[in-house]
Design an enzyme around this catalytic site. Structure first.
Site, short mmCIF file in Angstrom:
data_model
loop_
_atom_site.label_atom_id
_atom_site.label_comp_id
_atom_site.label_asym_id
_atom_site.label_seq_id
_atom_site.Cartn_x
_atom_site.Cartn_y
_atom_site.Cartn_z
N TYR A 18 -3.40 47.12 -25.60
CA TYR A 18 -3.13 48.46 -26.29
C TYR A 18 -3.55 48.20 -27.84
CZ TYR A 18 0.04 51.66 -28.42
OH TYR A 18 0.54 52.90 -29.00
N VAL A 19 -3.28 47.07 -28.41
CA VAL A 19 -3.69 46.74 -30.07
C VAL A 19 -5.21 47.12 -29.98
CG1 VAL A 19 -3.60 45.41 -31.91
CG2 VAL A 19 -1.58 45.53 -30.32
#
Lengths: 216, 216
Positions: free
Chosen positions: B131-132
């Site tokens: 996600y990051v």
């Protein structure tokens, strides 16, 4: 020319190491994740660097310090978890590109997917689109650099024995191609600077690999 | 200023639509995926555009044709399938950026994650790193454009009632912040051109939102 092969333990990678070691102009350095994977490469007299592609850029750059070219043929494949699609196919590729810059390695050969255009993302089946997107962004990242890149877009990969013959052009019809022949195409690409700044698709065909790559 | 809110049906999006409609300088156009989601926005007298973020850039560009700014606050969230992390958080964001270019909308406000640096990718827990990374590449894509962007990096989002007070700077300690306050920060960002070309982190704090945003 010394070549760092990122993803050396993959199926294309293993063929490639063999072809590089057989080529008088080329010398392989196999980047692999685990010590246990080393024996195949030692058997082929290839140098080995143990680096986790999910680790730091600096670790990859260190492995690249003494090479003249990098081949990125690592891949989570389209059927692993999508977390690895992001962390290997996209982020691992980008980190390798950044490592090339850090280590001042100009020549970079990327093994992409057959079609990584915006249109291909939009028209891909839902389960395959994230993989195409990841490869798209990795390719975009590479073409935005001033590295001497070549992007190879192979057709559907098979484990059939190589024929040393392919069809190769900026755009070809979708088709299959043995992984062994893709490895041959990579080696020929490393030997042909006319491929710098180019991207091409490859499927099985009738033209000897050397000739096909030289025609690009 | 007419604002296309991409991800209007999300929790931040819904607060934002309300604040935009209460602001005399701002006017909302809510981009949502399904007709069934429209009633909330109609109740707030906001225009609605039904567009699937997984569709074509051209569809988003069409929704953006008559607006002055775009806010990207769509998100698969860190807990959905990683396929959606690629297709929404990364590819949906990039398509929205490309749509802004196509529609000649210069002002673009991106709702990012708290820390999307390379270091944050490397140090994130394995389940959160993809996600990051996706948010990192979306932010990178935006900053490489010549759009008038602002990137907002909110701390841990809560559903607590907004306090209208935040701590906001290029770098702040990790902390929580109500979604309602992030929506206030977005509205204030749209009203403050001094935020153009800037990126900042936001957590709960003691400074009124207007004042905090003006200080950037």
């Amino acid at each position: 020319m010394k070549v760092l092969v990122v993803g050396a333990n993959g199926q294309i990678g293993k063929h490639l190491i063999k072809f590089i070691q057989e080529d008088d102009n080329l010398e392989a350095k196999a980047m692999i994740r685990k010590e246990e994977q080393a024996s195949y490469f030692q058997e082929h007299d290839a140098e080995v660097a143990i680096v986790d592609l999910e680790g730091e850029i600096e670790d990859i750059a260190k492995a690249a310090e003494d090479v003249d070219a990098i081949v990125f043929t690592a891949g989570s494949g389209p059927h692993t978890g999508k977390d690895k699609t992001i962390m290997i196919d996209l982020d691992g590729a980008v980190k390798t590109i950044e490592a090339a810059k850090q280590a001042n390695v100009k020549r970079f050969v990327m093994i992409s997917s057959f079609d990584t255009t915006r249109e291909a993302i939009q028209s891909a089946p839902e389960s395959f689109a994230p993989y195409v997107a990841a490869k798209h962004y990795a390719d975009e990242w590479l073409t935005a650099t001033d590295l001497d890149y070549t992007i190879i877009h192979p057709g559907g990969l098979t484990n059939n024995e190589g024929t040393n013959k392919v069809q190769l052009a900026e755009k070809v019809d979708r088709g299959e191609v043995p992984r062994e022949d893709i490895a041959k195409v990579i080696a020929a690409t490393l030997n042909n600077d006319s491929t710098i700044g180019k991207r091409f698709q490859v499927i099985g065909g009738n033209t000897p690999v050397e000739e096909a790559v030289q025609s690009i």
